[in-house]
Design a protein around this motif. Sequence first.
Motif, PDB file in Angstrom:
ATOM      1  N   ARG A   1      -3.220  15.726   4.015  1.00  0.00           N
ATOM      2  CA  ARG A   1      -1.904  16.371   4.009  1.00  0.00           C
ATOM      3  C   ARG A   1      -1.964  17.847   4.367  1.00  0.00           C
ATOM      4  O   ARG A   1      -1.189  18.330   5.202  1.00  0.00           O
ATOM      5  CB  ARG A   1      -1.289  16.178   2.620  1.00  0.00           C
ATOM      6  CG  ARG A   1      -0.007  16.936   2.338  1.00  0.00           C
ATOM      7  CD  ARG A   1       0.519  16.475   0.984  1.00  0.00           C
ATOM      8  NE  ARG A   1       1.631  17.278   0.501  1.00  0.00           N
ATOM      9  CZ  ARG A   1       1.542  18.170  -0.486  1.00  0.00           C
ATOM     10  NH1 ARG A   1       0.372  18.368  -1.083  1.00  0.00           N
ATOM     11  NH2 ARG A   1       2.595  18.845  -0.889  1.00  0.00           N
TER      12      ARG A   1
ATOM     13  N   ALA B   1       2.128  12.305   2.658  1.00  0.00           N
ATOM     14  CA  ALA B   1       1.714  12.235   1.256  1.00  0.00           C
ATOM     15  C   ALA B   1       1.524  10.789   0.827  1.00  0.00           C
ATOM     16  O   ALA B   1       0.563  10.449   0.127  1.00  0.00           O
ATOM     17  CB  ALA B   1       2.750  12.926   0.375  1.00  0.00           C
ATOM     18  N   THR B   2       2.425   9.913   1.263  1.00  0.00           N
ATOM     19  CA  THR B   2       2.330   8.495   0.911  1.00  0.00           C
ATOM     20  C   THR B   2       1.107   7.857   1.554  1.00  0.00           C
ATOM     21  O   THR B   2       0.351   7.122   0.910  1.00  0.00           O
ATOM     22  CB  THR B   2       3.602   7.745   1.355  1.00  0.00           C
ATOM     23  OG1 THR B   2       4.740   8.340   0.747  1.00  0.00           O
ATOM     24  CG2 THR B   2       3.523   6.281   0.958  1.00  0.00           C
TER      25      THR B   2
ATOM     26  N   ARG C   1       6.676  13.624   3.416  1.00  0.00           N
ATOM     27  CA  ARG C   1       6.745  12.433   2.553  1.00  0.00           C
ATOM     28  C   ARG C   1       5.849  11.316   3.094  1.00  0.00           C
ATOM     29  O   ARG C   1       5.104  10.675   2.326  1.00  0.00           O
ATOM     30  CB  ARG C   1       8.199  11.960   2.464  1.00  0.00           C
ATOM     31  CG  ARG C   1       8.385  10.663   1.683  1.00  0.00           C
ATOM     32  CD  ARG C   1       9.862  10.412   1.403  1.00  0.00           C
ATOM     33  NE  ARG C   1      10.686  10.436   2.593  1.00  0.00           N
ATOM     34  CZ  ARG C   1      10.897   9.397   3.394  1.00  0.00           C
ATOM     35  NH1 ARG C   1      10.309   8.238   3.138  1.00  0.00           N
ATOM     36  NH2 ARG C   1      11.687   9.511   4.451  1.00  0.00           N
TER      37      ARG C   1
ATOM     38  N   SER D   1      -0.516   0.943   2.749  1.00  0.00           N
ATOM     39  CA  SER D   1      -0.221   2.178   2.017  1.00  0.00           C
ATOM     40  C   SER D   1       1.195   2.676   2.287  1.00  0.00           C
ATOM     41  O   SER D   1       1.775   3.373   1.456  1.00  0.00           O
ATOM     42  CB  SER D   1      -1.238   3.262   2.379  1.00  0.00           C
ATOM     43  OG  SER D   1      -1.186   3.584   3.749  1.00  0.00           O
TER      44      SER D   1
ATOM     45  N   PHE E   1      -1.723   9.202   2.572  1.00  0.00           N
ATOM     46  CA  PHE E   1      -3.013   9.658   2.069  1.00  0.00           C
ATOM     47  C   PHE E   1      -3.178   9.429   0.574  1.00  0.00           C
ATOM     48  O   PHE E   1      -4.273   9.622   0.048  1.00  0.00           O
ATOM     49  CB  PHE E   1      -3.216  11.141   2.396  1.00  0.00           C
ATOM     50  CG  PHE E   1      -3.642  11.368   3.822  1.00  0.00           C
ATOM     51  CD1 PHE E   1      -4.980  11.286   4.178  1.00  0.00           C
ATOM     52  CD2 PHE E   1      -2.702  11.639   4.805  1.00  0.00           C
ATOM     53  CE1 PHE E   1      -5.377  11.477   5.486  1.00  0.00           C
ATOM     54  CE2 PHE E   1      -3.090  11.843   6.118  1.00  0.00           C
ATOM     55  CZ  PHE E   1      -4.429  11.752   6.466  1.00  0.00           C
ATOM     56  N   ASN E   2      -2.125   9.014  -0.090  1.00  0.00           N
ATOM     57  CA  ASN E   2      -2.233   8.706  -1.508  1.00  0.00           C
ATOM     58  C   ASN E   2      -3.135   7.499  -1.747  1.00  0.00           C
ATOM     59  O   ASN E   2      -3.754   7.374  -2.799  1.00  0.00           O
ATOM     60  CB  ASN E   2      -0.846   8.453  -2.105  1.00  0.00           C
ATOM     61  CG  ASN E   2      -0.877   8.355  -3.617  1.00  0.00           C
ATOM     62  OD1 ASN E   2      -1.507   9.154  -4.296  1.00  0.00           O
ATOM     63  ND2 ASN E   2      -0.188   7.350  -4.154  1.00  0.00           N
ATOM     64  N   GLN E   3      -3.183   6.612  -0.754  1.00  0.00           N
ATOM     65  CA  GLN E   3      -4.054   5.433  -0.831  1.00  0.00           C
ATOM     66  C   GLN E   3      -4.854   5.352   0.466  1.00  0.00           C
ATOM     67  O   GLN E   3      -4.747   4.387   1.209  1.00  0.00           O
ATOM     68  CB  GLN E   3      -3.233   4.159  -1.046  1.00  0.00           C
ATOM     69  CG  GLN E   3      -2.380   4.189  -2.303  1.00  0.00           C
ATOM     70  CD  GLN E   3      -1.573   2.914  -2.480  1.00  0.00           C
ATOM     71  OE1 GLN E   3      -2.106   1.862  -2.811  1.00  0.00           O
ATOM     72  NE2 GLN E   3      -0.283   2.998  -2.235  1.00  0.00           N
ATOM     73  N   ARG E   4      -5.641   6.381   0.714  1.00  0.00           N
ATOM     74  CA  ARG E   4      -6.262   6.558   2.019  1.00  0.00           C
ATOM     75  C   ARG E   4      -7.286   5.476   2.361  1.00  0.00           C
ATOM     76  O   ARG E   4      -7.653   5.318   3.530  1.00  0.00           O
ATOM     77  CB  ARG E   4      -6.886   7.945   2.128  1.00  0.00           C
ATOM     78  CG  ARG E   4      -7.950   8.262   1.105  1.00  0.00           C
ATOM     79  CD  ARG E   4      -8.347   9.747   1.207  1.00  0.00           C
ATOM     80  NE  ARG E   4      -8.837  10.106   2.528  1.00  0.00           N
ATOM     81  CZ  ARG E   4      -8.694  11.327   3.055  1.00  0.00           C
ATOM     82  NH1 ARG E   4      -8.073  12.279   2.397  1.00  0.00           N
ATOM     83  NH2 ARG E   4      -9.196  11.577   4.250  1.00  0.00           N
TER      84      ARG E   4
END
Length: 280
Positions: A171, A226-227, A223, A239, A229-232
């Motif tokens: 991010r 962030a979404t 947004r 994801s 890479f939250n579950q990269r």
Amino acid sequence: MSTVDGLPPLRAVIEAHGLVAKKSLGQNFLLDLNLTSRIARQAGDLSKCDVLEVGPGPGGLTRGLLAEGARKVLAVEKDSRAMAALADIQAIYPERLDILNADALEIDPLETLTPPVRVVANLPYNVGTELLVRWLTPPAWPPYWASLTLMFQREVAERIVAQPGSKKYGRLAILSQWRTNARIVMELPPEAFSPPPKVHSAVVHFDALPAPRFEADPKVLERIVATGFNQRRKMLRASLKGAATDIEDRLVAAGIKPTDRAEQVPIEGWCALAREVAKG
């Protein structure tokens, strides 16, 4: 430096005012006035610019900025204990230093500063990333600032300049490199600070681009990134499944393989995906 502005060395200032760095405020004071002047010089010619400084503490960088010729400095400090030390500097530069005892997240710098503005700061560790993201994602671009020269933990600095395919790419890299030219310009060891942090630090300089490299709505882009890479470790079709019911189709339309992982997608691809998602 003390021969330039007539003020005591920083260690003496800290002792005189009882300024013990607070971990809760993310404080680590730079003691070497030669280093603070070097940081100020990384921001470029300051003689025709106003400068926003966040978290000046005892004022080492403040003194560097003023000695290097800054037209005006607004020093925003949340810790009221530092006000007396900063007032001593203001007495030497009464027309060029404004001090504000406030939270940098809650102020409008343009109430005090006149563009062109450069932001130069040894950012408190606990708010550094949040401040950076705010500076990078204003509703309109170009922003009120021409450049940012900011100190971070070295790990954060490396994430800012990371390239696609790197484990550090994410991010911060996308938001930084989408709208600015960002580069690491200095590295500092722990012993340069009081108290010494457990990690090395680095200064990153950002030059604002006249326009973003690729078209995208900043809120949608932030947004989606962030979404993603939250579950990269997951494939993007997994994801990002909550971003749109037909996310696979939108990924393909953006030129991205649904089976790719977040770190494989360059900034251009993320911007294209943000445009697809923004269609509703």
